[in-house]
Design a protein around this motif. Structure first.
Motif, short mmCIF file in Angstrom:
data_model
loop_
_atom_site.label_atom_id
_atom_site.label_comp_id
_atom_site.label_asym_id
_atom_site.label_seq_id
_atom_site.Cartn_x
_atom_site.Cartn_y
_atom_site.Cartn_z
N SER A 143 0.82 -1.24 0.12
CA SER A 143 -0.02 -0.07 -0.06
C SER A 143 1.04 1.23 -0.01
CB SER A 143 -0.86 -0.05 1.23
OG SER A 143 -0.35 0.30 2.47
N GLY A 150 -7.95 0.28 4.49
CA GLY A 150 -8.31 -1.23 4.49
C GLY A 150 -7.67 -1.56 3.18
N HIS A 151 -7.03 -0.95 2.42
CA HIS A 151 -6.37 -1.74 1.18
C HIS A 151 -5.42 -2.96 1.90
CE1 HIS A 151 -2.87 -1.95 -1.47
NE2 HIS A 151 -3.63 -2.10 -2.51
N THR A 152 -5.63 -3.94 1.09
CA THR A 152 -4.92 -5.18 1.57
C THR A 152 -3.68 -5.45 0.52
OG1 THR A 152 -6.38 -6.76 0.37
CG2 THR A 152 -6.70 -6.15 2.71
N GLN A 156 0.30 -5.64 4.27
CA GLN A 156 -1.07 -5.23 4.93
C GLN A 156 -2.13 -6.01 4.89
OE1 GLN A 156 0.73 -3.17 2.48
NE2 GLN A 156 1.71 -1.82 3.75
N LYS A 158 -4.34 -7.41 6.86
CA LYS A 158 -5.34 -6.91 7.37
C LYS A 158 -6.14 -5.75 7.03
CE LYS A 158 -5.23 -10.16 11.06
NZ LYS A 158 -4.28 -10.55 12.27
N GLY A 159 -5.55 -5.04 5.96
CA GLY A 159 -5.94 -3.91 5.37
C GLY A 159 -5.47 -2.57 6.07
#
Ligand code: TPP
Ligand code: SF4
Lengths: 311, 630
Positions: A143, A150-152, A156, A158-159
């Motif tokens: 990200s 919330g981007h996974t 990342q 879990k976002g």
């Protein structure tokens, strides 16, 4: 989704002046939004009739920063996040150069955020294009500062827990004197905006929405988009900082809600460039510094004269 | 120590005017025909705290602070100014008088401000004074200053008072005051100066047995610091762009250069951080200006990646690394030589960089010029590494040493006419990074020039600048970039005047090797011992990279034993030497000091005596014994 060929199919002779004759290593994926920036930049410079030899294109590191390999001018492909201090001092040393800096959203709003803030604040006469694909492309999809909350991704899982940065508002509060957002899907607007940005005397910040089909498959491809200047729904004065700020705020919220607003957001024609400010204070030479080194008649000051103070 | 010298120390709190007073006093001594050297000690704070400046004056040239001192002027107690008790300055335990007694020589003079210092508070003062034959003069400096002007002028009163005790002519002091101020302020200061002088003459027996030496200069002298040397070298070499971010002690060069460049129509940029500072210098250099930047250790750490970028893109550049005691923030105002490895090895990959370590203001000037000349000729960064000590010391040097012609030459940079004939590939692209070139240097073009378009990139690249991962090209490019270093070495070796300094006797048994700002103390120690017939020789190294192998091997082989003297705890220069030479381990020992203070010549003499004649451990240092094998 509208079919979109970012590499463009129409032939354009003048544009080709900026196309290197050698085959560059293919580094961009098919369908990458970066092709649209390249095309718009070539188009804008061709429209302005700029000689490739007077252009210095400085980039950072990232997929987008590889634009130099596809663009024939003087170029500096530098290090991650640092194109701005290189670009602006090249411009101070030789204001005859047309200086354009380019890089990704990670490059410019993340690692280079400090330089972005200060370059805008100083209002250097240059153009800064940020290829905003909401993701780190070159390092495989992590990200970026503009990724939606919330981007996974692999790092990342879990976002993202952070709110995205607001590039337009950031540019405005930092002091950029020309701010616009355009998108890869809108080549005509993109080119027009780049023409304006390059012509503008001062720091021009263009947030260029680009798609990364490889790592950001769920990203909205910025369609449909709305041109805020063409739409009846929006009416604001781009020379008014307060109105511009409100409009930017709305635009930045809208993007993450699925509405893509593009266009010109702010323009301050009055503000002096950094060079002019320093000149007014007697801290900046009128002539391009570099010319002195080639001028055989130039009288160089010597330290010998300074030594008298120490006697 | 030579007998014909005087070492005067002025002490007080930061903000008491110790610096400016000592500068004037020093200049006055220089103008009266003496050679002078100043050593500055100051804490990392703006107000209060203990600070002193030591001024050594002699009829002979002086290159170090010397050992001990013989006149102490104590302006007062740094808390005295805190009359309203609304702020606490300084630390109760630190008093300008008691802090400064340790190195006062037997028979020395103490002038203290009886208006501010209570002698009763100084532990065992009476006994110590008696034991060392100190001559003590309580003078109400604050009172005298108040009477004619303002309390702050008590430093002027102090100068007047000490002048009376060392037979010093006040004329040069008065001249300097007249150059610096005017009107009522000048009048008041002159009154304070004379009144204090007369007061001491009337109240005390001024026959102290100490006096200002008499001297006459063969040629005109100027009072300069190492930071001035670097700055003026850069100016004469055509540097017209500087970018930086303040950090002690680099701020000295940054300030001098910023002020001068603005006057000269150059460009000085204070930027947002040190990464930007180095990057900005690269941008200006790439565009065609002679540019420099710099910092101290912590800021230089931030420059690590741009430094590598300059090497990869072959962008000429001069960086200054002004060392202070580290790591991290360390002791901001204290000196150390512990960033050598940082400067030589920082940033990833194989390096092509030059490093110079001047030992005095004249060397700082000369080597900064060399750094620029070679950086532009060979298209690589050159680093001038020095430290707080050299940055803050002022000394008298002959003005003629600086009478240099400007050299704005951009080195291996082509003109447009030359570019037309330069190699281009089939597609018409300028071959910016060719392999088969003389000295491994491939001439460059500047943005804006016709026929010179190229891509500068931190990635590995083909001769035309395009990014490349081809294995053969990689090897060729690496070999060429590193190959430039041996060409630089040949250039330096061929130069008439060497930057390395040799001292002492011909057939020495002990060789003392040092680098950078420690050179002056080693020089003094070696010369003193050699003068008394000890078999000692010294070599002071000022060119660090490319390593001066031949000269060092010759020196090491000429003696039985080598002692390397440097101001750090990990023997960094010794490490470099053993890396480069891979031999002589048994022969080498180290004398190290890392308490924040520079070496005194006497400490080095003591250590050499111990090496020659045996004895205990040297007083203030740690000695690393020889390695067990090569
Ligand atoms: C100092 C440093 N840190 C990390 C990297 C690795 N890196 C290369 S590109 C990149 C991010 C690229 O993302 P962005 O700037 O958004 O550009 P894009 O590739 O999406 O065009 C990173 C983290 C690097 N080259 N240098
Ligand atoms: S990874 Fe994404 S940003 Fe990078 S070239 Fe491919 S599509 Fe473009």
């Amino acid at each position: 989704m509208t079919a979109f060929n970012a590499t463009g199919s129409e032939s354009d002779v003048e544009r080709d002046e900026y196309t290197p004759e050698i085959e560059p290593q293919a580094t961009w994926c098919p369908g990458c939004g970066d092709f649209a920036v390249l095309k718009a930049l070539k188009g804008a410079l061709a429209e302005l009739g700029k000689d490739p030899e007077e252009i210095l294109l400085v980039s950072g590191i990232g997929c987008s920063s590889k634009i130099n390999s596809y663009f024939d001018s003087y170029g500096f492909h530098s290090i991650h996040g640092r194109p701005l201090p290189i670009a602006r001092s090249a411009n101070l040393a030789n204001p005859d150069l047309e200086v354009v800096a380019a890089g990704g959203d990670g490059d410019g709003y993340g690692i280079g955020g400090n330089h972005f803030t200060h370059s805008a604040r100083e209002n250097h006469d240059m153009t800064y294009i940020v290829f905003n694909n909401e993701v780190f492309g070159l390092t495989k999809g992590q990200s970026s500062p503009t990724s939606p909350k919330g981007h996974t991704s692999k790092t990342q899982k879990k976002g993202v827990a952070k709110d995205p940065v607001r590039p337009l508002s950031l540019g405005l509060s930092a002091g950029a004197s020309y701010i616009a957002r355009t998108a890869a899907v809108n080549p005509r607007q993109a080119q027009d905006i780049l023409v304006e940005a390059i012509q503008h005397d001062g720091f021009s910040h263009v947030d260029f929405l680009t798609q990364c089909p490889t790592w950001n498959k769920d990203a909205r491809q910025y369609v449909p988009y709305v041109d805020v200047q063409d739409s009846e729904d929006y009416d604001f004065d781009i020379t008014d900082r307060g109105e511009a700020f409100e409009m930017m705020y709305e635009t930045e919220n809208a993007l993450y809600e699925g509405t893509v607003l593009t266009g010109r957001y702010y323009r301050d024609e009055e503000r002096r460039t950094y060079r002019e400010e320093k000149q007014m204070r007697g801290e900046m030479p009128d002539d391009p510094l570099v010319e002195r080194y080639f001028d055989e008649d130039y009288e160089w000051e010597r330290s010998y004269d300074l030594l008298d103070r120490h006697a | 120590m030579t007998t014909d010298e005087l070492i005067w120390r002025i002490s007080g709190g930061s903000g008491d005017g110790v610096d400016s007073t000592s500068q004037n006093f020093t200049k006055a001594l220089m103008r009266s025909g003496l050679h002078v050297f100043t050593h500055r000690h100051y804490p990392s704070r703006i107000r209060g705290g203990h600070t002193y400046v030591e001024v050594r004056a002699s009829a002979e040239p002086v290159a170090s602070r010397g050992d001990g001192f013989n006149v102490l002027l104590t302006l007062g107690d740094s808390f005295a100014r805190n009359t309203d008790e609304d702020a606490v300055y300084g630390n109760e335990a630190i008093k300008p008088l008691s802090e400064n007694l340790d190195e006062l020589r037997d028979g020395g003079i103490i002038v203290f401000d009886s208006g501010q210092v209570d002698i009763e508070e100084v532990p065992n003062f009476e006994e110590r004074a008696e034991e060392h034959d100190w001559q003590v003069f309580p003078v109400d400096l604050r009172g005298i200053a108040k009477e004619h002007g303002r309390e702050i002028m008590r430093n002027t009163a102090g100068v007047g008072a000490t002048a009376a005790l060392i037979d010093m002519d006040l004329d040069p002091v008065e001249d300097l005051m007249a150059e610096a101020m005017s009107g009522d302020i000048l009048e008041a200061n002159l009154d304070v100066l004379e009144d204090a002088h007369d007061h001491v003459t009337e109240e005390f027996d001024t026959d102290t047995g100490l006096s200002v030496p008499q001297g006459e200069h063969d040629e005109e002298q100027v009072l300069l610091s190492g930071s001035h040397g670097i700055s003026y070298g850069a100016i004469d070499e055509g540097c017209r762009f500087i970018s930086g971010y303040p950090m002690t002690p680099w701020t000295d060069v940054f300030t001098i250069m910023s002020q001068e460049l603005e006057e000269m129509g150059g460009i000085a940029e204070q930027v947002e951080d040190e990464i930007a500072a180095a990057a900005a210098a690269i941008g200006a250099s790439h565009a065609g200006a002679k540019a420099m930047s710099g910092s101290s250790g912590g800021g230089f750490a931030l420059m690590s990646e741009p430094l590598g970028l300059a090497e990869m893109t072959e962008t000429p550049l001069v960086l200054v690394e002004s060392m202070r005691a580290g790591p991290s923030t360390g002791m901001p105002t204290k000196t150390e030589q512990a960033d050598l490895e940082h400067v030589l090895y920082t940033s990833q990959g194989d390096h092509s960089r030059l490093a110079f370590a001047p030992g005095d203001p004249v060397e700082a000037y000369e080597q900064t010029r060399k750094a620029f000349e070679l950086a532009w000729k060979y298209q690589m960064p050159a680093i001038v590494i020095y430290d707080s000590k050299l940055a803050g010391e002022y000394r008298s040097v002959p003005k003629s040493a600086f009478d240099q012609e400007p050299n704005p030459d951009l080195g291996s940079t082509l003109t447009e006419d030359e570019l037309a004939d330069a190699p281009h590939d089939d597609t018409g692209r300028f071959q910016r990074f060719q392999h088969d070139v003389e000295d491994d240097v491939s001439p460059r073009s500047l943005p804006g020039q016709e026929n010179g378009r190229f891509l500068a990139t931190g990635n590995e690249h083909w001769p035309n600048g395009q990014i490349a991962e081809d294995t053969t090209n990689r090897v060729n490019q690496v070999d060429r970039r590193l190959g430039k270093l041996s060409s630089v070495r040949d250039d330096l070796n061929a130069m008439e005047e060497s930057f390395q300094s040799h001292w002492g006797t011909e057939d020495a048994e002990i060789g003392v090797l040092t680098w950078g700002s420690t050179q002056d103390s080693v020089e003094e120690a070696v010369e003193n011992l050699a003068a008394t017939g000890r078999p000692v020789a010294g070599l002071g190294v000022s060119e660090i990279a490319p390593f001066p192998e031949a000269e060092i091997v010759e020196f090491v082989e000429s003696v039985d034993e080598v002692m390397i003297v440097e101001m750090n705890a990990s023997a960094q220069f010794r490490g470099l030497l053993q890396k480069e030479l891979g031999a002589y381990g048994q022969k080498i020992s180290s004398l190290l000091k890392y308490n924040g203070e520079p070496f005194r010549a006497g400490e080095i003499e003591e250590a050499i005596e111990i090496e020659l004649n045996g004895g205990g451990e040297p007083t203030a240092q740690v000695t690393l014994r020889p390695a067990t094998g090569d």
